[in-house]
Write an enzyme that holds these catalytic residues in place. Structure first.
Site, PDB file in Angstrom:
ATOM      1  N   ARG A  21      31.875  31.108  35.325  1.00  0.00           N
ATOM      2  CA  ARG A  21      32.547  32.714  35.540  1.00  0.00           C
ATOM      3  C   ARG A  21      33.063  33.278  36.228  1.00  0.00           C
ATOM      4  O   ARG A  21      33.726  33.938  36.033  1.00  0.00           O
ATOM      5  CB  ARG A  21      31.067  33.075  35.524  1.00  0.00           C
ATOM      6  N   ASN A  22      33.254  31.984  37.060  1.00  0.00           N
ATOM      7  CA  ASN A  22      34.611  32.147  37.975  1.00  0.00           C
ATOM      8  C   ASN A  22      36.043  31.757  37.900  1.00  0.00           C
ATOM      9  O   ASN A  22      36.755  31.415  38.401  1.00  0.00           O
ATOM     10  CB  ASN A  22      34.362  32.040  39.220  1.00  0.00           C
TER      11      ASN A  22
ATOM     12  N   GLU B 291      44.159  38.699  30.518  1.00  0.00           N
ATOM     13  CA  GLU B 291      44.243  39.096  29.233  1.00  0.00           C
ATOM     14  C   GLU B 291      42.843  38.530  28.497  1.00  0.00           C
ATOM     15  O   GLU B 291      41.975  39.503  28.411  1.00  0.00           O
ATOM     16  CB  GLU B 291      45.029  38.791  28.428  1.00  0.00           C
TER      17      GLU B 291
ATOM     18  N   GLY C   4      32.352  44.731  40.130  1.00  0.00           N
ATOM     19  CA  GLY C   4      32.526  43.553  41.535  1.00  0.00           C
ATOM     20  C   GLY C   4      31.577  43.749  42.336  1.00  0.00           C
ATOM     21  O   GLY C   4      30.791  44.757  42.593  1.00  0.00           O
ATOM     22  N   GLU C   5      31.116  43.426  43.022  1.00  0.00           N
ATOM     23  CA  GLU C   5      29.563  43.546  44.175  1.00  0.00           C
ATOM     24  C   GLU C   5      30.390  44.462  45.156  1.00  0.00           C
ATOM     25  O   GLU C   5      29.554  45.132  45.394  1.00  0.00           O
ATOM     26  CB  GLU C   5      29.736  41.918  45.520  1.00  0.00           C
TER      27      GLU C   5
ATOM     28  N   VAL D 166      37.086  47.256  33.921  1.00  0.00           N
ATOM     29  CA  VAL D 166      37.313  46.410  33.092  1.00  0.00           C
ATOM     30  C   VAL D 166      36.143  45.514  33.535  1.00  0.00           C
ATOM     31  O   VAL D 166      35.344  44.518  32.652  1.00  0.00           O
ATOM     32  CB  VAL D 166      38.403  45.127  33.422  1.00  0.00           C
ATOM     33  N   GLY D 167      35.577  45.539  34.758  1.00  0.00           N
ATOM     34  CA  GLY D 167      34.196  45.312  34.936  1.00  0.00           C
ATOM     35  C   GLY D 167      33.875  45.974  36.650  1.00  0.00           C
ATOM     36  O   GLY D 167      34.447  46.369  36.883  1.00  0.00           O
TER      37      GLY D 167
ATOM     38  N   ASP E 249      31.192  28.130  44.179  1.00  0.00           N
ATOM     39  CA  ASP E 249      30.863  28.288  43.550  1.00  0.00           C
ATOM     40  C   ASP E 249      31.892  28.331  42.096  1.00  0.00           C
ATOM     41  O   ASP E 249      32.484  29.519  41.729  1.00  0.00           O
ATOM     42  CB  ASP E 249      31.293  29.779  43.730  1.00  0.00           C
TER      43      ASP E 249
ATOM     44  N   GLY F 251      39.841  37.594  30.738  1.00  0.00           N
ATOM     45  CA  GLY F 251      38.839  37.641  31.100  1.00  0.00           C
ATOM     46  C   GLY F 251      38.392  36.082  31.844  1.00  0.00           C
ATOM     47  O   GLY F 251      39.181  35.687  31.806  1.00  0.00           O
TER      48      GLY F 251
HETATM   49  O1  ACK Z   1      34.741  38.648  31.514  1.00  0.00           O
HETATM   50  P1  ACK Z   1      35.487  39.741  32.452  1.00  0.00           P
HETATM   51  O2  ACK Z   1      36.245  40.835  31.393  1.00  0.00           O
HETATM   52  O3  ACK Z   1      36.909  39.635  33.923  1.00  0.00           O
HETATM   53  O4  ACK Z   1      35.046  40.750  33.322  1.00  0.00           O
HETATM   54  C1  ACK Z   1      34.811  40.001  34.876  1.00  0.00           C
HETATM   55  C2  ACK Z   1      34.707  41.612  35.540  1.00  0.00           C
HETATM   56  O5  ACK Z   1      36.342  41.905  35.834  1.00  0.00           O
HETATM   57  C3  ACK Z   1      33.847  41.294  37.261  1.00  0.00           C
HETATM   58  O6  ACK Z   1      34.874  40.623  37.340  1.00  0.00           O
HETATM   59  C4  ACK Z   1      37.343  40.767  34.941  1.00  0.00           C
HETATM   60  N1  ACK Z   1      38.362  39.800  35.591  1.00  0.00           N
HETATM   61  C5  ACK Z   1      38.481  39.817  37.420  1.00  0.00           C
HETATM   62  N2  ACK Z   1      39.465  40.111  38.195  1.00  0.00           N
HETATM   63  C6  ACK Z   1      40.145  39.842  36.837  1.00  0.00           C
HETATM   64  C7  ACK Z   1      41.640  39.511  36.588  1.00  0.00           C
HETATM   65  N3  ACK Z   1      42.253  38.920  37.502  1.00  0.00           N
HETATM   66  N4  ACK Z   1      42.044  39.892  34.882  1.00  0.00           N
HETATM   67  C8  ACK Z   1      41.361  40.283  34.443  1.00  0.00           C
HETATM   68  N5  ACK Z   1      40.254  40.808  35.059  1.00  0.00           N
HETATM   69  C9  ACK Z   1      39.234  40.318  35.580  1.00  0.00           C
HETATM   70  C10 ACK Z   1      36.442  39.499  34.598  1.00  0.00           C
END
Ligand code: ACK
Length: 987
Positions: free
Chosen positions: A754-755, A707, A634-635, A631-632, A750, A709
């Site tokens: 976005r977080n 769900e 990370g670092e 789904v994405g 932070d 994001g």
């Molecule tokens: O905006 P997004 O779809 O939501 O894209 C970022 C991506 O991973 C990189 O951080 C998604 N993400 C991170 N943690 C979660 C989570 N617990 N449940 C669903 N998506 C997540 C985040």
């Protein structure tokens, strides 16, 4: 005379055409209708003579003539056949004839006449040829109006005369007419006998039969009969006049249901139409979602899955139950929760939508709705309070109070409308599962004084009515009444009694007690007053020495004890003794900040980081995890979605962060540090850690799945789609999570949209934990002059300037998140460079209110952006402000765009009003106009563009002498100048 007769006949026939066109009502006799001999009796036989002729259409007709003008004593009779009267009471006799003027006939003087007589005789039967003159009654003497007309050529043309006579009342079954000639030259062209009647007619949907008028002048009242498929509204009536005309229609009939009026009849409604009521309205088309397949329908049937409620009119469309409410969000405040939702997408076509909230207490359900193990739900206790109520809600919010602390509840919110009861299978609801927080205990209300002496007092009290958990200890705060709380003592006790020693004798003290559970302190008890005993006893001379020694020894012992106590106390503090049984803290003046329930432990203080991770995170078996998709990024590696199935637990959706291969030890440590931090938290607005995989590769951190994001992209995707209350609900969640973190002593550093992650119920949870690496991780973070990497736009000035990261700097960032949320994911400070942002913020500029932003929220942002960090609100206060807003949604209606700047701002930019713009361009516009208006009111500059060239000197000239505003005006104007010349400008 014979030749003349012939000529007469032709002329008569031509003239008869005029009369022929006139239609008379009901003929009893019409001589023209008979083409054969009429068979009338002529007496004597040389008198009236029947002659055949043709009319203008060459149709043969019969006429009678007599012209015995040269002989005296003429008495020639012509009698018609017997004429049945039918229903006539009064008859009309119309004669058409020509009559020669005696002057036009030579040698007839004395014998020639110019009239004839019309007579009648009533009989009940036909008397055949039996004829007696004296039985006849004279109706009238008939004379010609005209006899001859002179033409231009001198010819004489006979004129046709028409005479009509009324006869009546007639009573016998029939009658004869007779024409008596006494010596005239006359030709009877036609004889017509008729009577008048009011003909059959339909008026107002009632039929009126043929009606014969009365002979007299009175009217005949006739009752109408309603046509088929109609009913009388008022009895229909009309009057038939003697002239055979219908007069004065009264009353009417109405078409039955299922029938409509068409050309004086009631006809069935066509298929697809209906008429449900009596009346002369047209049939109506079936309303939406209904049909009528047959003619004559009273109602239209509803289509499948559509219904009509009992009171619905037939003209209303068929409707269906509404769909489920949407976007349920919950804001938990200790043991109460505010539920908020959006209207269902489909109201079923009705306006009578209400909401019902069903409360269930569930075991084995986690806060995100997933089951951990088997789920058992039971209805909530009856004392759970719903505000305003649980059923029949017209608004999309309800507050549920008096829940149990730290308990899982599921709320099923159902939208209902007038037809929901008819379609139980179609009903849908939205469910939200929450876990109530730990609630602080209620105040101690009963305090008793047990024993008093000169220097001490023993007190006891009752446990609070609602402890809301296990009471860890009680805090007893007391002070001398006179000192008014400037100096006080705090004592802690585990039980419900305490003895206060070291008090002054004969002194009044005030005291308050509050209980503490894992959720924190409850409210303080009401103030309790007690007095110590006076120095009443005197010492006898004999024992005085002994007493003195005893007192000295006691004082020495006390001093020693105190010294020891202080030393032990210090030692205990250093060795992090968390819960001394009874701990005395004395403060001269000022605030006491007692440690929180649990404090966050920095995993970097552990020598072995894997020890930290296993202390706070559960090790998961990789075989329990199924990865579905990425789904994405990370670092440290990809972020995936997947499922976690632990033995004897229900499968749940999870997010999986992976550590990509080829990592260094430090990278592994930093990666797992996030799990070590996250694992210490347990709050509905903090992302929950399910566990870690460290014993196999890839190394993973498994968290609950969100769900929707991250919040920033979620808001951008749903621009302007949420209600104010929904946005505040999300913000409240974030603030509540941050309050928890700050209570734990954790500084996020932070905090940014976005977080924040958003789940399917719009619950926002704070994520992305770590220490320095968080910032390494964040693409927004930039290196500062001091070498640190910082997300400039979100960070408080003191943290940028000298890395002073505190919960107060998190509050600044919260203000930016607030701005991001209210502007649906707009980038703070738009495209300004980081350097320009630092400069602008330092000069006192702040972001303007987002479009349509409620004034209270903008005020909150400005408060979070106070330069002096101690003036920024604490997260607890932020939560409470947002709760108040949620409870009073009306306050969200006043937008910052429409209100003037709030009074209590402590911002540098205090000389201008709050600009009411939503974009950088608007902000710049605001910067342009405000100083213009304020500084130059009354000065005749032609425009602000002229002002852009104004220098500080110029400003002085027009009387602006205070340094602050001058500087700002000039800098605003400069910004404007370069903005207008070069496009977007940093401030
Ligand atoms: O905006 P997004 O779809 O939501 O894209 C970022 C991506 O991973 C990189 O951080 C998604 N993400 C991170 N943690 C979660 C989570 N617990 N449940 C669903 N998506 C997540 C985040």
């Amino acid at each position: 005379v014979g030749k003349n007769k012939h000529i007469f006949t032709l002329v008569f026939v031509t003239l008869a055409a005029l009369g022929y066109l006139r239609q008379l009502p009901v003929n009893l006799l019409d001589s023209k209708a008979s083409q054969g001999e009429l068979g009338w009796i002529s007496y004597p036989s040389h008198g009236w003579e029947e002659i055949s002729g043709v009319d203008e259409h060459y149709t043969p007709i019969r006429t009678f003539q007599v012209c015995n003008v040269m002989e005296y004593s003429q008495n020639n009779w012509l009698r018609t056949n017997w004429i049945p009267r039918q229903s006539a009471q009064k008859i009309y006799v119309e004669l058409k004839f020509t009559l020669r003027d005696c002057n036009s006939i030579p040698l007839v003087l004395g014998t020639c006449k110019e009239t004839f007589n019309l007579l009648y005789l009533e009989t009940d039967d036909d008397q055949g040829s039996h004829f007696r003159e004296h039985q006849f009654s004279k109706i009238d003497t008939i004379a010609a109006d005209e006899s001859f007309t002179q033409t231009d050529l001198g010819d004489r043309i006979l004129k046709l005369n028409t005479e009509v006579r009324e006869v009546g009342p007639l009573t016998k079954k029939g009658f004869y007419l007779a024409f008596q000639d006494v010596g005239a030259c006359v030709a009877l062209v036609s004889v017509r006998v008729y009577f008048k009647k009011c003909p059959y007619t339909v008026r107002n949907l009632a039929t009126f039969p043929d009606t014969v008028p009365m002979d007299s002048h009175s009217l005949v009242e006739v009752k109408g009969l309603c046509v088929n498929h109609s009913k009388e509204e008022e009895p229909p009536r009309m009057y038939c006049s003697t002239e055979g005309e219908w007069l004065v229609p009264i009353g009417k009939c109405l078409c039955n249901p299922g029938y409509e009026e068409r050309s004086n009849t009631c006809q069935m409604c066509r298929a697809g139409f209906y008429k449900s009521a009596l009346g002369n309205l047209e049939c109506s088309k079936c309303p939406p979602h209904s049909f009528s397949h047959h003619e004559g329908s009273l109602h239209c049937g509803c289509e499948k899955n559509f219904f009509r409620a009992e009171g619905d009119p037939a003209s209303m469309a068929c409707t269906r139950p509404p769909s489920a409410p949407r976007n349920v969000i919950s804001s938990i405040n200790e043991t109460s929760v505010i539920l908020d939702w959006s209207w269902p997408e489909d109201t079923g076509g009705r306006r009578d939508v209400t909401f019902t909230v069903l409360c269930k207490r569930c075991r084995g359900v986690t806060a995100n709705g997933s089951n951990s193990g088997t789920q058992r739900c039971e209805p909530c206790r009856s004392n759970v309070r719903f505000l305003p109520r649980a059923a029949g809600l017209h608004n999309t919010t309800v507050t549920v109070g008096d829940l149990l602390a730290h308990t899982n509840y599921t709320f099923e919110i159902e939208a209902l409308n007038g037809v929901s009861a008819l379609a139980p299978k179609m009903r849908q609801y939205a469910a939200v599962t929450i876990t109530t927080n730990q609630a602080a205990p209620s105040p101690v209300t009963v305090i008793r004084k047990e024993k008093t002496s000169r220097n001490s007092v023993s007190l006891s009290w009752q446990e609070p009515e609602r402890p809301n958990g296990i009471i860890l200890d009680y805090e007893i705060k007391y002070y001398e009444k006179e000192e008014q709380e400037t100096s006080y003592t705090i004592l802690r006790a585990r039980g419900c009694n305490v003895t206060l020693n070291g008090l002054k004798s004969n002194t009044a003290y005030l005291l308050q007690i509050r209980a503490r559970t894992a959720a924190g302190y409850g409210a303080s008890s009401p103030t309790f007053q007690f007095e110590t005993s006076p120095d009443s006893f005197s010492i006898s001379s004999e024992s005085s020495q002994v007493v003195l020694i005893a007192i000295s020894a006691a004082v020495a012992i006390i001093l020693l004890t105190v010294l020891l106590y202080v030393l032990i106390g210090r030692f205990c503090c250093r060795s992090k003794s968390k819960h001394p049984d009874e701990k005395r803290l004395h403060f001269g003046n000022g605030h006491l900040r007692l440690p929180g329930i649990r404090t966050y432990v920095d995993p970097h203080t552990y020598e072995d980081p894997s020890q930290a991770v296993h202390e706070f995170a559960k090790e998961l078996d990789a075989s329990c995890i199924a990865i579905d998709k990425v789904v994405g990024a990370g670092e440290f590696g990809e972020v995936c979605s997947g499922r976690l199935k632990l033995p004897s637990k229900k499968e749940i959706c999870v997010a999986i962060k992976t550590l990509k291969g080829g990592y260094t030890d430090k990278q592994r440590r930093d990666f797992l540090a996030e799990a070590s931090i996250m694992g210490q938290f347990d709050h509905p607005n903090i992302i929950r850690l399910e566990g870690v995989v460290t014993r196999s590769k890839p190394v993973m951190i498994v968290t609950e799945y969100m769900e929707n994001g991250s919040l920033d992209s979620f808001l951008r995707k749903h621009d302007a789609q949420f209600t104010g209350i929904q946005l505040v609900g999300m913000l409240r969640g974030i603030a509540s999570g941050m309050k928890y973190l700050s209570d734990m002593g954790y500084v996020h550093r932070d905090l940014a949209a976005r977080n924040i992650l958003v789940n399917s119920n719009l619950v926002c949870k704070v994520s992305d934990f770590g220490l320095s690496r968080v910032l390494e991780d964040d693409p927004e973070a930039a290196y500062t002059t001091r070498g640190g990497k910082i997300p400039i736009r979100w960070t408080a000035p003191e943290a940028i300037a000298y890395r002073k990261f505190t919960s107060a700097s998190d509050a600044w960032s919260y203000g930016i998140v607030l701005w991001e949320v209210m502007s649906y994911g707009e980038r703070p400070y738009w495209e300004m460079s980081n350097q320009d942002v630092i400069k602008a913020v330092d000069e006192g500029y702040r972001l303007p209110p987002p479009m349509d932003c409620p004034a209270t929220l903008y005020q909150l942002m400005l408060d979070c952006w106070q330069k002096e960090r101690n003036n920024r609100p604490k997260f607890e206060q932020i939560v409470s402000i947002l709760d108040k807003l949620i409870r009073n949604p009306g306050s969200l209606k006043i937008t910052a765009n429409t209100t003037s700047r709030p009074a209590n701002l402590l911002l540098d930019r205090s000389s201008s009003e709050v600009p009411s713009m939503g974009t950088m361009g608007d902000w710049m516009d605001g910067m342009r106009t405000l100083p213009c208006k304020e500084a130059f009111s009354g000065v005749s500059y032609s425009s602000c563009d002229t002002l852009a060239k104004t220098s500080t000197e110029d400003l002085k000239k027009v009387g602006v002498t205070i340094v602050g505003p001058q500087k700002k005006i000039v800098s605003s104007l400069k910004a404007l100048d370069s903005h207008t010349k070069n496009g977007p400008v940093p401030v």
